[in-house]
Motif scaffolding. Sequence first.
Motif, mmCIF file in Angstrom:
data_model
loop_
_atom_site.group_PDB
_atom_site.id
_atom_site.type_symbol
_atom_site.label_atom_id
_atom_site.label_comp_id
_atom_site.label_asym_id
_atom_site.label_seq_id
_atom_site.Cartn_x
_atom_site.Cartn_y
_atom_site.Cartn_z
ATOM 1 N N LEU B 148 0.850 -1.202 0.000
ATOM 2 C CA LEU B 148 0.000 0.000 0.000
ATOM 3 C C LEU B 148 0.887 1.254 0.000
ATOM 4 C CD1 LEU B 148 -2.946 1.023 0.094
ATOM 5 C CD2 LEU B 148 -2.690 1.215 2.561
ATOM 6 N N ALA B 149 1.986 1.181 0.745
ATOM 7 C CA ALA B 149 2.920 2.310 0.781
ATOM 8 C C ALA B 149 3.471 2.551 -0.621
ATOM 9 C CB ALA B 149 4.048 2.001 1.758
ATOM 10 N N LYS B 150 3.730 1.465 -1.332
ATOM 11 C CA LYS B 150 4.241 1.588 -2.697
ATOM 12 C C LYS B 150 3.207 2.286 -3.593
ATOM 13 C CE LYS B 150 6.575 -1.432 -5.969
ATOM 14 N NZ LYS B 150 6.758 -2.829 -6.340
ATOM 15 N N GLU B 151 1.932 1.932 -3.394
ATOM 16 C CA GLU B 151 0.836 2.544 -4.157
ATOM 17 C C GLU B 151 0.761 4.052 -3.846
ATOM 18 O OE1 GLU B 151 -1.230 1.172 -6.361
ATOM 19 O OE2 GLU B 151 -2.586 2.885 -6.570
ATOM 20 N N MET B 152 0.974 4.362 -2.564
ATOM 21 C CA MET B 152 0.936 5.772 -2.150
ATOM 22 C C MET B 152 2.083 6.554 -2.792
ATOM 23 S SD MET B 152 0.106 5.013 1.843
ATOM 24 C CE MET B 152 0.445 6.616 2.488
#
Lengths: 606, 317
Positions: B148-152
């Motif tokens: 999710l951090a990567k998506e952010m």
Amino acid sequence: MIKEKFSRIREWVRHYFRRWSFQFILSLSFTIAAVTGMAAVGLTLSMQHISAAEKQVASNNQLIVDQMGINLNSYLRNMMHVSDSIYYSIIKNADLQKDNIGDQMSLLYETNRDQIISVGVFAEDGKVIAAEPLNELKSTADVVHQEWFLNAENQIENLHFSTPHVENLYKDPDNQYHWVVSLSRDVELTSGGATKHGVLLVDMNFSGVEQICSKVDLGKSSYTYITDSRGEIIYHPRQELLYSNLIKENNRQEATYQDGTYTETFQNEKRLVTVKAVGYTGWKIIAVTPLASVRAGFAQFSQFALLLAAFITFLLVFVNMFISSRMATPIKRLENSVKNIENGELDESKIAVSGSYEVQHLGKTIRSMVQEMKKLMADIVQEQEAKRKSELEALQAQINPHFLYNTLDAIVWMIENDNRKDAVTMVTSLARLFRISLSKGRTIIPVADELQHVRNYLTIEKMRFKNKFEFSIEAEPETLNCSTIKLIVQPLVENAIHHGLESTDDDGKIRVHSYISGTELYIDVEDNGIGMPPEQVDALLKAGTVTVHGKGSGIGLKNVQERIQLYFGSAYGLQILSEPDEGTTVRIHLPVKPYESSAEKGGRPV
Amino acid sequence: MSRKKVVLFFVVLGIFCAFYLLLNHSVHLTQSTASPRQVSVICRSADTEEWSTMKQGIDRAAKDFGVDVSFITLTSRNSAKEQISLLSREIDGGADAVILAPVNSTALTQPVYSAQEKVPVIAMQSSTQGLQSLQTVACDNVRMGSALAKEMCREELPNTPAVILCGSTMSSNEEDFLKGLKQGLKGRPVQCSTLTDVDSGETFAQVKQMFQRQPGAFFVALNAEMLETAAQAKQALGVQAHLYGAGRSNQIVSLLEQKIVSATAVSNDYNMGYLSLKAAVDQMEKKKSSNIEINSLIINSNDIYQPQNERILFPFV
């Protein structure tokens, strides 16, 4: 090479068969034949049973997919009918510029709301012309690029059914998302007299399809599912597991099958697959039954069948052992009897006659054969005895010419010397001697005749030897009528004269004495001659020995001994009692048999 | 036949009779004693759509494996005491296995250890601290947070702070998720804001205040309820803040479609339920078992209707 191997195996089998007993081979052969037969029948029956069960399952599956096809067809036709109704009854009759088709569509939707999620009519650019129950498109809804829209535009003459998907067209204040199967078609829209193309969409509630399919019960491990023509899953009882990749299905392959029943292997599992195409849509209803489940019920039956087969085999082994024992034992007994015969035991009563008719017959035949053998052997013995008697009697008869010559010579000499009285006596004695010798051809004569015969002989010999010896004949009266063999005393007397007295210088004495002791008859011939040492006495009567002492060979004694034993048995015969310089007694031992009874039997004429 | 053979005949006959009776008896036993096994599922909350999907998975597995399942829910969402009490009650009540969605508390370690000695225990969604032997069926929450951090980070706003919206108590899966998130946001300022529990009704106001204080920040909610509340607050304020989260519900999907929520991390809850019960059955049948990892996805507003995402977001129930 193969021939050689086959020959070697055959030889090996033969070799081992030779070592086994008849009963074992019989029992083993019966058991192998019975078990092989039973196994073959069992295997055939079980295969037929499995085949019949599979056929039954295939037939049931076919019936079920047929029924499911009818239900699904009816459902889809109903949806197509809704689509047709909207198109032909509402859209075709409306000019969109002035008519509002929403109300009529709403009515149709309400009628079918259990089966339909939404209906909508879209323009070529994807704008909503009318839709029920919601009609505001989501901002993200890209209508013209959706599959159902493209299919309708590309093939305008057809109705198109999509695979299940989540409807994502209309804004829903309740945030409801539905799995639907979209039915789309190209429609002609009239607006202000102009005709344009559009798309009519009927989103069917997927649960409608699910309800039709989930009612189908194929049993515990069987199931049905539906694919489209490309193999995409439309419905599967474990659809969520498929979507989650927890299970796999052979849908791509099975979608290529034509209608019918197939056997396939998927994930190392053999399964029976029945395929049925659903008319218009190109969907395929596929019923799957793992063959293991068909045979599962058979497994329990197999266990019982196996136990039953083992039990029958066990019974067969025992029955075979029993039967083979019943068949082989009489043959074994017979074999033992034959072995006894080989060992010379010719007792026909001991030959086993038992078992089956054939073996009994064999036993009886061997019995009669032994009887015949015994009879033949007895005949041979009898013939041999008779022959021997004849020989002995002939030998006995051979002495007579020598004696006759000497006697006649003595008579001639007496007549020449005018000793007429002695010559008459001698001739008379000789005539009596011959008369008794002939005895009408009888071999058995009374003791009285035998003693008379001896008397005549001694009279002649005394005259020939010029009274060199004296003789006396004493017979107990009860012995006179007893039976004796003729001419057995005369050789003994002859021996006494020629071997006992001839060498002695003293006056010789010969005594013939017959008497009965117990049940035995004895005739002793005693002389007071030179006698014999014991070893000579022992050698005289032994077969095959030739005496070296004295003048005689002992043949006369052996002749007498043999003749007595031939007629009366080995218990009877001669006994010689002698001591050197003391004289010799030769004792004839005979059974006491009155002459009348012997005479009835008669002796063979010589 | 000799006496020995007759005796042998009757002995073998006896053996056959014994086999027949044994076979008959075993068939009878199979038919009569196949009572279903009992499995208890102790969950933290039953009123979420995630749980509803998980339950569907458990029900399906129960049908497949012939197991009776009873579901027990905590009255207080993260009460370790209540969970320990329920665990003990279910085992005493004759459960053959227990599936537990453990609360984040070390207090649970000893009771679960004791329970494992009596019946198989499976941890669902998250594991229990200090119990390596406990079989777990869960997502890799650290990796999910990291994803999710990567998506952010795709937004390419490197200096924008990330505000993590945490509840007053966190479950271990939320803790792991946060850990992964922090790892993924390395170099970016991260601020953890502890809020009152959603149940209290004060969360909405608290989140609103945070949006107002930091309108340009990245906001991350650690569970579905918090994400819904935050999205409602954002919608009410009409701010342009980037809102991310974890969890799934129809409302979240709708918010995703409206781009109020930028992306959410979702796990395959149906799989989690199904595989949890399967793991319990495997343990009851003494089969070898190890931890099972459930797949998860990061879904943004553009790929909601991708077939793979569609199947996770809209379970086939």
